[in-house]
Design an enzyme around this catalytic site. Sequence first.
Site, PDB file in Angstrom:
ATOM      1  N   ASP A  67     -10.008   2.767 -43.729  1.00  0.00           N
ATOM      2  CA  ASP A  67     -10.628   3.918 -43.712  1.00  0.00           C
ATOM      3  C   ASP A  67     -10.470   5.106 -43.143  1.00  0.00           C
ATOM      4  OD1 ASP A  67     -10.682   2.673 -41.493  1.00  0.00           O
ATOM      5  OD2 ASP A  67     -12.732   1.488 -41.805  1.00  0.00           O
ATOM      6  N   ASP A 138     -21.493  -5.823 -35.771  1.00  0.00           N
ATOM      7  CA  ASP A 138     -22.658  -6.277 -36.821  1.00  0.00           C
ATOM      8  C   ASP A 138     -21.927  -6.966 -38.192  1.00  0.00           C
ATOM      9  OD1 ASP A 138     -21.152  -4.151 -38.000  1.00  0.00           O
ATOM     10  OD2 ASP A 138     -22.848  -2.671 -38.016  1.00  0.00           O
ATOM     11  N   HIS A 140     -19.342  -6.026 -39.889  1.00  0.00           N
ATOM     12  CA  HIS A 140     -18.782  -5.094 -40.918  1.00  0.00           C
ATOM     13  C   HIS A 140     -17.085  -5.211 -40.939  1.00  0.00           C
ATOM     14  CE1 HIS A 140     -18.292  -1.443 -37.834  1.00  0.00           C
ATOM     15  NE2 HIS A 140     -17.155  -1.947 -37.837  1.00  0.00           N
ATOM     16  N   GLU A 145     -20.793  -1.440 -43.829  1.00  0.00           N
ATOM     17  CA  GLU A 145     -21.792  -1.882 -43.004  1.00  0.00           C
ATOM     18  C   GLU A 145     -22.642  -2.928 -43.827  1.00  0.00           C
ATOM     19  OE1 GLU A 145     -21.501  -0.988 -40.053  1.00  0.00           O
ATOM     20  OE2 GLU A 145     -21.533   0.990 -39.688  1.00  0.00           O
TER      21      GLU A 145
HETATM   22  P1  PGA Z   1     -12.830  -2.579 -32.618  1.00  0.00           P
HETATM   23  O1  PGA Z   1     -13.514  -2.047 -33.997  1.00  0.00           O
HETATM   24  O2  PGA Z   1     -11.493  -2.998 -33.096  1.00  0.00           O
HETATM   25  O3  PGA Z   1     -12.691  -1.057 -31.904  1.00  0.00           O
HETATM   26  O4  PGA Z   1     -13.856  -3.510 -31.838  1.00  0.00           O
HETATM   27  C1  PGA Z   1     -13.750  -2.988 -35.212  1.00  0.00           C
HETATM   28  C2  PGA Z   1     -14.161  -2.717 -36.248  1.00  0.00           C
HETATM   29  O5  PGA Z   1     -15.096  -1.928 -36.096  1.00  0.00           O
HETATM   30  O6  PGA Z   1     -13.996  -3.011 -37.390  1.00  0.00           O
END
Ligand code: PGA
Length: 266
Positions: A67, A138, A140, A145
């Site tokens: 992304d 959450d 995702h 999301e």
């Molecule tokens: P993080 O993010 O590795 O910074 O915890 C993970 C994500 O949002 O997929």
Amino acid sequence: MELIISPDPASASRRAAALIAALVREKPDAVLGLATGSTPLRLYQELIRMHRAEGLDFSKVRTFNLDEYLGLGPEHPASYRHFMRTNFFDHIGVDPTQTHIPSGLVNGHVVPAECARYEELIRSAGGIDLQILGIGSDGHIGFNEPGSSLASRTRIKTLTKRTREDNARFFSSPDDVPHHVLTMGIGTIMESRTVLLLAFGESKASAIAGAVEGPITSSNPASILQMHQETKFLVDEGAASKLERSDYYRWVYDNKPAWQRVEGDR
Ligand code: PGA
């Protein structure tokens, strides 16, 4: 689906690195799907160490990131292109022309064309051999999301308030976090031949418990990985802390035939 609980993020990252190194040694032009965020940083550091100390060769590897933020150019310090260059690409001898990230500099009617171009690039590379994933608090994956179609393809998404807050630490002000991103879809991710999902810390425990032991639902996008044949969840004790069957997952890993375990654990 396999769950491997490691004592800490460092050992989980070493296991992930061993799996990636094995693939790259077997298939030097492997197609890697890459992720950003805090979670894969130790993994990238370990792969850089293996490149320097053991000659792990990334010169023919091709990469696709999950992304990118819309509105951020490649030089913006919070862009994922910048993140990948500084934390990984600049240190492993990969061919920069073979590292792909959706463009953050498209808008309006060009957005669908950029998404279609990205999907076509993945297809023409022969698909992704191994996709690294983090997980949002959450649930995702990529920036898909909760509520994302489980069949979705690369497209624009609007971030939740919670994800913008979670990611504010990478920006000088919380207001600077973009609202929009381009992300591989869940359908795109599911076509990867293997998936390694890494999760560390108690803030990920509910998302992991839902993904592994809950129902398959777009309310926890990572739960779709229950339908993927070659997925490993590499988690630390904190991220495993809400799993009901954690004793069973440990028992399974400890009692596998040696050849099924990660190199280094045999
Ligand atoms: P993080 O993010 O590795 O910074 O915890 C993970 C994500 O949002 O997929």
